[in-house]
Write a protein that holds these residues in place. Sequence first.
Motif, short mmCIF file in Angstrom:
data_model
loop_
_atom_site.label_atom_id
_atom_site.label_comp_id
_atom_site.label_asym_id
_atom_site.label_seq_id
_atom_site.Cartn_x
_atom_site.Cartn_y
_atom_site.Cartn_z
N SER A 133 0.81 -1.10 0.10
CA SER A 133 0.04 0.04 -0.01
C SER A 133 1.00 1.13 -0.12
N ASN A 184 1.90 7.91 3.62
CA ASN A 184 2.12 9.54 3.51
C ASN A 184 3.35 9.84 3.09
N ARG A 202 1.19 9.20 -1.26
CA ARG A 202 -0.04 10.01 -0.88
C ARG A 202 -0.52 10.74 -2.12
N ASN A 250 -2.89 11.37 4.90
CA ASN A 250 -3.81 10.90 6.07
C ASN A 250 -5.35 10.50 5.48
N LYS A 251 -5.32 10.34 3.99
CA LYS A 251 -6.74 10.24 3.48
C LYS A 251 -6.64 9.12 2.36
N TRP A 286 -4.35 7.16 -0.46
CA TRP A 286 -2.73 6.48 -0.91
C TRP A 286 -2.92 5.80 -2.37
N SER A 309 -6.20 3.28 -1.76
CA SER A 309 -6.49 3.03 -0.40
C SER A 309 -7.23 4.23 0.20
N TYR A 310 -8.32 4.27 0.52
CA TYR A 310 -9.03 5.41 1.20
C TYR A 310 -9.53 5.21 2.54
N GLN A 311 -9.13 6.16 3.35
CA GLN A 311 -9.83 5.94 4.81
C GLN A 311 -10.94 7.06 5.10
N MET A 312 -12.00 6.62 5.41
CA MET A 312 -13.26 7.42 5.60
C MET A 312 -13.12 8.43 6.74
N ASN A 313 -12.53 8.05 7.60
CA ASN A 313 -12.33 8.63 9.17
C ASN A 313 -11.37 8.32 9.87
N GLN A 314 -11.04 8.92 10.77
CA GLN A 314 -9.93 8.43 11.85
C GLN A 314 -10.30 7.27 12.56
#
Length: 187
Positions: free
Chosen positions: A85, A88, A136, A140-141, A143, A182-187
Amino acid sequence: TMPGVRTNLDVGASSLSDTVQFRSYGQSGQSWQMLEGVMFSTPNAGGANGSHIDFNALDSTRVQTVGSSAEMPRRGIMLDAVMKSGGNEFHGETVFYGSSGAVESVNLSKELEAAGVRRVPELHELWDVSGSVGGRIVPNKVWFFAAVRRTGFNRDILDAFHADGTPMQNQRRLPYWSGKLSYQMNQ
């Protein structure tokens, strides 16, 4: 490498472009190959039980031969791989190796010549080149990871000649492309 598991027998990268086929405790077939939980091999297609895999693009692999959970519907080997993956920070790598016939020797004996073998097949070239990059898109969201690999060889075919007497060659080229977002919806 895992106890009880064997892939293609490979001498001098002879199986470089072959489909990976697994044997578990002496039995072939029935493999179940997953990439991040999704099956990616074609089970029992034409007797083959493997897939072409760019091992350079994998981060980790879980291999099981016996005692698998319910996600394994067969008796054979189960592989569950996770692709690399992005993060950052930007990272990448390149890999190259190859060979030519300069390091091969000939073991054509008088017995083989008497049996009609006119020439031992030569390896003219062999290569495996790959590169990958990840990083990135949004810190942080979001990648990304991308990889490309190309393998191949030019090798004479045993006792096969064109009409003019020059040896026929097996010329293989095998490209791989891999990618992951890759996607991070929230922390």
